[in-house]
Design an enzyme around this catalytic site. Structure first.
Site, PDB file in Angstrom:
ATOM      1  N   LYS A  50      -0.190  16.449   9.168  1.00 49.39           N
ATOM      2  CA  LYS A  50       0.864  16.009  10.089  1.00 49.39           C
ATOM      3  C   LYS A  50       1.728  14.939   9.423  1.00 49.39           C
ATOM      4  O   LYS A  50       2.965  14.938   9.568  1.00 49.39           O
ATOM      5  CB  LYS A  50       0.221  15.470  11.368  1.00 49.39           C
ATOM      6  CG  LYS A  50       1.168  15.350  12.548  1.00 49.39           C
ATOM      7  CD  LYS A  50       1.681  16.715  12.971  1.00 49.39           C
ATOM      8  CE  LYS A  50       2.461  16.669  14.270  1.00 49.39           C
ATOM      9  NZ  LYS A  50       1.623  16.823  15.450  1.00 49.39           N
ATOM     10  N   TYR A 103       5.135 -10.406  -4.242  1.00 49.14           N
ATOM     11  CA  TYR A 103       3.973 -11.106  -3.693  1.00 49.14           C
ATOM     12  C   TYR A 103       4.198 -12.617  -3.859  1.00 49.14           C
ATOM     13  O   TYR A 103       5.275 -13.108  -3.572  1.00 49.14           O
ATOM     14  CB  TYR A 103       2.693 -10.598  -4.372  1.00 49.14           C
ATOM     15  CG  TYR A 103       1.444 -10.939  -3.594  1.00 49.14           C
ATOM     16  CD1 TYR A 103       1.291 -10.559  -2.267  1.00 49.14           C
ATOM     17  CD2 TYR A 103       0.418 -11.666  -4.188  1.00 49.14           C
ATOM     18  CE1 TYR A 103       0.162 -10.894  -1.539  1.00 49.14           C
ATOM     19  CE2 TYR A 103      -0.724 -12.005  -3.472  1.00 49.14           C
ATOM     20  CZ  TYR A 103      -0.841 -11.618  -2.151  1.00 49.14           C
ATOM     21  OH  TYR A 103      -1.958 -11.952  -1.432  1.00 49.14           O
TER      22      TYR A 103
END
Length: 765
Positions: free
Chosen positions: A95, A40
């Site tokens: 899925k 970051y």
């Protein structure tokens, strides 16, 4: 299993131990302040600036290239209909799970709360920069057609509505092969399509792309045959409207060569089937119940070639054969779309794969002696490990040749190797094990069935068709627990301490005494032992009243091993019994031995243990690549601990030159093939992925397998007993329900293998 029980199990599965089926995990180090400063602020600014200069750098510095959005508005969820976006989330998570385990693609589910096509399209377009591809799911027709068309036109990443194209691609591959088997040409056959939804329309369009003639196609919806003189037909239906003056399915089936069902159960009668042409091709794909039952169809027409959507019949049309691998190929060349050329390439690759020799691992998974191209094998099986190395390259090549690939692949062999490495990080071996057991379930004694977890496992084995349980223990406790679990199946319960078992105990006592009378066992002593469940259960297996046994859940390993050794004993050609644990790791399954029996085996004994371990790997469909482990590398120490491993390797090289085995070698050199290649290029393991580790002593093997299990949270199957006369296995103290189920499946597969070897030996005689 009752519908209500299945419902409860499904709800618990999705809720525990934490809600949902997927999560996000870091892929970079994050332990130190330096790591966080790179991940970051301030380090993250650098890739941001590079992407700002060139948007394509987003693929270089972020995960975009391996993320697919699984998007639905919940308007056509499974067979449940319009149940809303929130209710569709479990399906979308499912899925995403399939994307990960079959193709190592990170699927992120997104549920959009709108039925407005414009709003849906606009929403997807706005979030598209996040993703490498878009998988549309469970959106009702006709909106699904418009949504997909517009997104394909307006986005520069792959978009596919799997409900349309998944079934089309798999069934088209099956159709090409079925036509080849029946010696028919696609341009000549008469095709009946039952159903006019998104999947049916897409299937029919793809069949036409491969040469099917419009004049030979009849499509039906809920109102009957779609005729050109019908009013208010949508554009999709109008494309397939027939000029024939027929109205019903019964009329359409007369002299038809192909029936494709994407509608509802049991609408095709035997009479309709009999009216079809010679060698009919029937794809009855309604789920869970097809348009005509498989057994009825084959009883009616012996010349039929049939496929369904079910896994318990040959030729399952399963979308998982397509979408993970199509997106894999598209992502890997950074395709801007999934076009017709890519879909057709997937069809051809699937069709060709079904004609290639089937790996033993697939035969084992499906309990077949030899799967081969023919009426009962026209499409590959979902467990086929070649899918990931064959379908994505075909799709990627088609993307390159059709001009939609932005990052062409140059080294195809390297690409295939990378694909195979992607496939090693899931529980394929567990699915293979269960599937193999289900192919021919055996009678397994659960010696501690009066414990809740053991009984739960027995119930799962019964419900899933993995084994035929025989429950040993206190009968009143077992009956009470069965009631609590709603395990109402009529399975055999035996209490070795009850009077009901006296006749059997007497028979077993006599047999046991006869076998052990020169070891100080009297008939009186034998009768006492037969009151103990492990002696009684082992005698059941020995006398053929059961095919296998598992125990050890509630008792320490040594106390369970003793009766097994006394009753079952070593196989005639074995000097030492040993154990193997299968560790399910990110690099694929690792076979570890000996993890539970031999404290300090000699060189000769290590060689025997290695041979038996190799047989376990082969039983699971893996070619063993074996490292004989030590603290030393190839003669660097003359200490007896290293010397015995060197001796074992020498024995194996002389007696079993066909085995890929070498050592003595340290574990880092064994598992790092590049390091091994650079330092020991002469080794049989150089440049190979080791999957089998034989340890020099019990403490190193046992510590390693438990360390892997606890620190890496690796699933473990075992310890699997090798070298016994019968299929008896001892689980770890306090094993989980899943571990007990897996060990039960191991016992079944072990019994199957023994039966197969016995049959083969008798045929030779």
């Amino acid at each position: 299993m009752s519908k209500e029980k299945r419902r409860r199990e499904a709800l618990v599965y999705h809720a525990k131990p934490q809600p949902g089926k997927i999560k996000i995990v870091p892929t970079k180090p994050y332990a130190t302040q330096r790591d966080l400063g790179l991940a970051y602020s301030p380090g993250v600014a650098e890739p941001c600036l590079e992407i700002a200069k060139d948007k394509d750098n987003v693929y270089k510095y972020t995960a975009k290239g391996n993320i697919v959005a699984v998007i639905s508005n919940g308007t056509a969820v499974l067979g449940l209909g319009d149940i809303g976006p929130e209710a569709s989330k479990p399906v979308m998570e499912g899925k995403s799970l399939l994307f990960k385990i079959f193709a190592d693609i990170d699927g992120i589910d997104i549920e959009v709360d709108t039925k407005d096509v414009d709003k849906f399209v606009e929403t997807v377009k706005m979030i598209a920069p996040t993703f490498g591809g878009i998988n549309l799911e469970d959106i009702k027709a006709p909106e699904a057609f418009e949504i997909e068309r517009r997104l394909k036109e307006e986005l520069d990443i792959p978009v596919m509505h799997d409900d349309q194209h998944g079934t089309a691609i798999i069934s088209a591959a099956a159709l090409l092969n079925a036509l080849e088997i029946t010696k028919k040409k696609i341009e000549d056959v008469r095709i009946v399509i039952s159903g006019a939804g998104a999947a049916a329309v897409s299937c029919t369009k793809l069949y036409k792309a491969f040469g099917a003639s419009s004049k030979n196609i009849v499509m039906l919806d809920s109102k009957g045959v779609i005729r050109s003189d019908r009013e208010n037909l949508s554009g999709e239906k109008l494309e397939f409207a027939t000029d024939r003056k027929i109205d019903t399915l019964e009329e359409a089936m007369v002299d038809a060569d192909v029936f494709v069902g994407l509608s509802i159960a049991n609408i095709v009668s035997p009479e309709m089937l009999l009216s079809m042409a010679k060698n009919p091709i029937v794809f009855a794909m309604a789920n869970p119940d097809p348009e005509i039952a498989y057994d009825i169809a084959y009883k009616t027409r012996e010349d039929i070639v049939m496929a369904t959507g079910r896994s318990d019949h040959p030729n399952q049309v399963n979308n998982v054969l397509g979408f993970p691998f199509i997106f894999r190929g598209a992502l890997d060349v950074r395709a801007t779309k999934i076009n017709e050329e890519m879909k057709m390439a997937a069809v051809k690759a699937l069709a060709e794969l079904a004609k290639a020799p089937v790996p033993e691992q697939v035969n084992i998974a499906y309990g077949e002696t030899r799967l081969a191209f023919g009426k009962d094998y026209i499409i590959p099986k979902p467990f086929d490990p070649r899918l990931i190395s064959e379908i994505p390259p075909a799709v990627a090549k088609a993307a390159m040749e059709s001009g939609v690939a932005k990052m062409p692949i140059e080294d195809w062999e390297k690409y295939k190797e990378e694909l195979m490495q992607r496939s090693g990080n899931d529980n394929k071996v567990v699915r293979l094990l269960h599937n193999r057991a289900k192919s021919n379930p055996k009678r397994i004694v659960f010696a501690e069935a009066d414990h809740l977890d053991v009984l739960k496992a027995a119930q799962i084995c019964y419900d899933e068709g993995i084994a035929i349980p025989i429950l040993l223990g206190r009968k009143e406790v077992i009956l009470e627990l069965k009631k609590e679990l709603e395990f109402d199946a009529d399975v055999l319960i035996i209490d070795p301490n009850s009077d009901e078992s006296n006749e059997t105990k007497d028979k077993y006592s006599i047999k046991y005494c006869e076998s052990r009378n020169r070891s100080g066992v009297s008939l009186y002593g034998a009768r006492i032992k037969m009151r103990e469940r492990n002696y009684f259960g082992a005698m059941m297996v020995r006398e053929g009243d059961a095919d296998g046994m598992i125990s050890g859940y509630s008792r320490a390993y040594p106390t369970v091993v003793k009766p097994i050794f006394e009753v079952i004993g070593k196989a005639s050609d074995v000097k030492k019994v040993a154990t193997v644990n299968i560790m399910i790791t990110d690099r694929g399954p690792l076979f570890l031995s000996d993890t539970a029996i031999n404290i300090d085996p000699s060189g000769e004994e290590l060689a025997e243990i290695a041979r038996m371990t190799a047989n376990v790997a082969k039983t699971f469909g893996f070619q063993p690549v074996m490292a004989m482990l030590s603290y030393a590398n190839f003669g660097s120490s003359n200490h007896p601990h290293a010397a015995k491993v060197k001796q074992a390797v020498k024995i194996l090289h002389e007696s079993n030159p066909e085995l890929v085995v070498d050592g003595e070698v340290q574990i880092d050199f064994a598992l790092n093939k590049e390091l091994h290649q650079s330092k020991f290029p002469f080794s049989k393991l150089a440049g190979k992925n080791v999957n089998t580790l034989v340890f020099p002593n019990l403490e190193s093997a046992n510590i390693t397998y438990k360390l892997l299990k606890e620190l890496n949270k690796s699933d473990s199957i075992g310890p699997i007993m090798v070298g016994l006369r019968k299929a008896v296995h001892i689980m770890q103290l306090g094993a989980s329900v899943d571990e007990i189920v897996n060990m039960s499946a191991v016992a079944v597969v072990d019994a199957q293998e023994r039966e197969r070897r016995k049959k083969a030996k008798s045929e030779v005689k």
